[in-house]
Design an enzyme around this catalytic site. Structure first.
Site, PDB file in Angstrom:
ATOM      1  N   CYS A  72       0.864  -1.310  -0.001  1.00 51.59           N
ATOM      2  CA  CYS A  72      -0.071   0.156  -0.049  1.00 51.59           C
ATOM      3  C   CYS A  72       0.731   1.098  -0.132  1.00 51.59           C
ATOM      4  O   CYS A  72       1.668   1.539   0.717  1.00 51.59           O
ATOM      5  CB  CYS A  72      -0.880  -0.131   1.273  1.00 51.59           C
ATOM      6  N   CYS A 142     -20.954   1.633  -1.348  1.00 49.80           N
ATOM      7  CA  CYS A 142     -20.177   0.661  -0.620  1.00 49.80           C
ATOM      8  C   CYS A 142     -19.074   1.347  -0.033  1.00 49.80           C
ATOM      9  O   CYS A 142     -18.440   2.258  -0.274  1.00 49.80           O
ATOM     10  CB  CYS A 142     -19.490  -0.453  -1.588  1.00 49.80           C
ATOM     11  N   CYS A 202     -18.387  -7.576   0.221  1.00 47.09           N
ATOM     12  CA  CYS A 202     -17.199  -7.430  -0.794  1.00 47.09           C
ATOM     13  C   CYS A 202     -16.035  -7.924  -0.355  1.00 47.09           C
ATOM     14  O   CYS A 202     -15.386  -6.861   0.394  1.00 47.09           O
ATOM     15  CB  CYS A 202     -17.342  -6.097  -1.803  1.00 47.09           C
TER      16      CYS A 202
END
Length: 419
Positions: A72, A142, A202
């Site tokens: 990341c 989401c 998800c």
């Protein structure tokens, strides 16, 4: 191939392949690649037709994450020259979301860097969800905020969220090699919290971090067991300034095999091509639409994606069509089981995207995605957007830093977003 015929039959029956069969898909030769794509494409079309769902990322809070996820660009100690900013106000986030919806996105993914939200953060995001829904009632929202505490998923659901994204990223056996500040079990717990609250779950993976075929199969089978409605497949963007900056293992052919294997293991689930598709699939992106039924439109969290209009042209040229707001994403049996996400047109979920944020998310793509990488930003903007001189063809596995650019537009800037 007998293997492929068997996998198609199982996929049409919603039956899981064996672990050995999944490994065999990843081991197929380049000579057999188009046969693999064609076989997995039959399963994809059976459950999802030729529809492609568009999702749009809004990075609510960028950088400065206390977690140490190696992939990341927003991680603790990252030297990546990404945008860094604190929480967007609800009206700013709503304006950013509107650009994606205007470009054809059916779902907006709200992502924030960090280990997980405080209760005050949940209040902020709840206000943002309400602002987006007031502007466009039919849009799916989401959230991707990291590890959830008890009661937070329920509060997001009450605020109008349809789904929650939190990726497993890699196999349980190798998770400690990628992240040390939280555990694989923490991630599983958050996905289960989302499920229990009535949110559409998800959860996906990141390929290209040096994992083995066995690791890829393990994480996809773990995802099948968790039973999310949406599985984003991210391809690592090795960003300068992160520990995985030198990890360039993927080829377009391997990416296609990974997507095909995911489709066979999760036949009736929304499979999304998430972060890194432009970098690793490159000119093979249209072929991947035969395997996945969902993509992100425009840019990712910290890196630039393909131009929004190019995404739409690619879909049309490949013979697919953008899924409309009034269409249900999930197959009827899954929609009925869920009673929520994807179970009714225009109202609720139906699928999700980018993992979001650093910390507990996969970098790169965005909700359900985090392969984002974004990178050094040393490439001129003209070249990044396709107006510069063409790059020389790269050998298999060669680093393609020329295709990686840090996001400098959209959320957190004064420039128009790419949608």
């Amino acid at each position: 191939m007998d293997l492929l015929n068997m996998l198609v039959d199982k996929g049409l029956r919603r039956e899981s392949p064996t672990r050995e069969e999944a490994l065999a898909v990843l081991a197929t030769s380049d000579d057999d690649l188009l046969d693999v794509v064609a076989a997995a494409g039959k399963v994809r079309r059976h459950w999802f037709g030729r529809r492609v769902k568009l999702n749009y990322l809004v990075n609510l809070k960028s950088g400065l994450c206390p977690e140490d996820c190696s992939y990341c660009s927003q991680r603790l100690g990252s030297k990546a020259e990404i945008l860094k900013y604190t929480w967007l106000k609800p009206d700013q986030a709503s304006q950013a979301a509107a650009a994606g919806v205007a470009g054809g996105a059916k779902r907006v993914c709200l992502v924030a860097s960090g280990r997980g939200p405080t209760d005050r953060d949940v209040d902020r995001v709840s206000d943002t969800i309400k602002a987006i829904k007031e502007q466009n009632e039919a849009v799916e929202v989401c959230a991707c905020l990291g590890l959830l505490s008890d009661g937070q998923a329920e509060r997001l659901r009450e605020a109008g969220a349809d789904a929650y994204n939190h990726n497993l990223n890699t196999s349980e056996a190798t998770y400690g090699d990628i992240t040390t500040t939280h555990t694989y079990a923490d991630r599983v717990d958050t996905v289960n919290k989302a499920h229990a609250a009535g949110l559409s779950a998800c959860s996906g993976l990141i390929a290209g971090m040096g994992e083995s075929d066995e690791d890829l199969v393990d994480v996809v089978f773990s995802l099948r067991e968790l039973d999310p409605d949406s599985v984003p497949v991210n391809f690592l963007i090795p960003m300068e300034g992160t520990p995985l900056a030198k990890e360039w293992h993927l080829t377009p052919q391997r990416c296609l095999r990974i997507l095909a294997m995911t489709r066979f293991v999760c036949p009736d689930v929304e499979v999304r091509i998430a972060g890194g598709r432009e970098v690793h699939l490159r000119t093979m992106q249209p072929l991947a639409l035969n395997l996945a039924n969902s993509i992100f439109l425009g840019d990712y969290l910290t890196s630039e994606g393909q131009a929004g209009h190019a995404d739409l042209e690619m879909i049309a040229d490949a013979g697919f069509e953008v899924e409309g707001a009034g269409e249900v994403t999930l197959p009827e049996h899954r929609a009925a089981e869920r009673g929520g996400c994807g179970s009714h047109a225009g109202g609720s979920c139906g699928s999700h995207a980018d993992d979001g944020a650093c910390g507990p998310h996969a970098e790169g793509g965005g909700c359900g995605s985090h392969a984002d990488g974004g990178a050094c930003g040393s490439v001129p903007a003209e070249a990044r957007r396709g107006t510069g001189a063409p790059a020389e063809p790269a050998a298999a596995g060669e680093a393609r830093t020329d295709l990686v650019a840090v996001r400098r537009r959209g959320a957190g800037t004064d420039l128009a977003p790419n949608a």
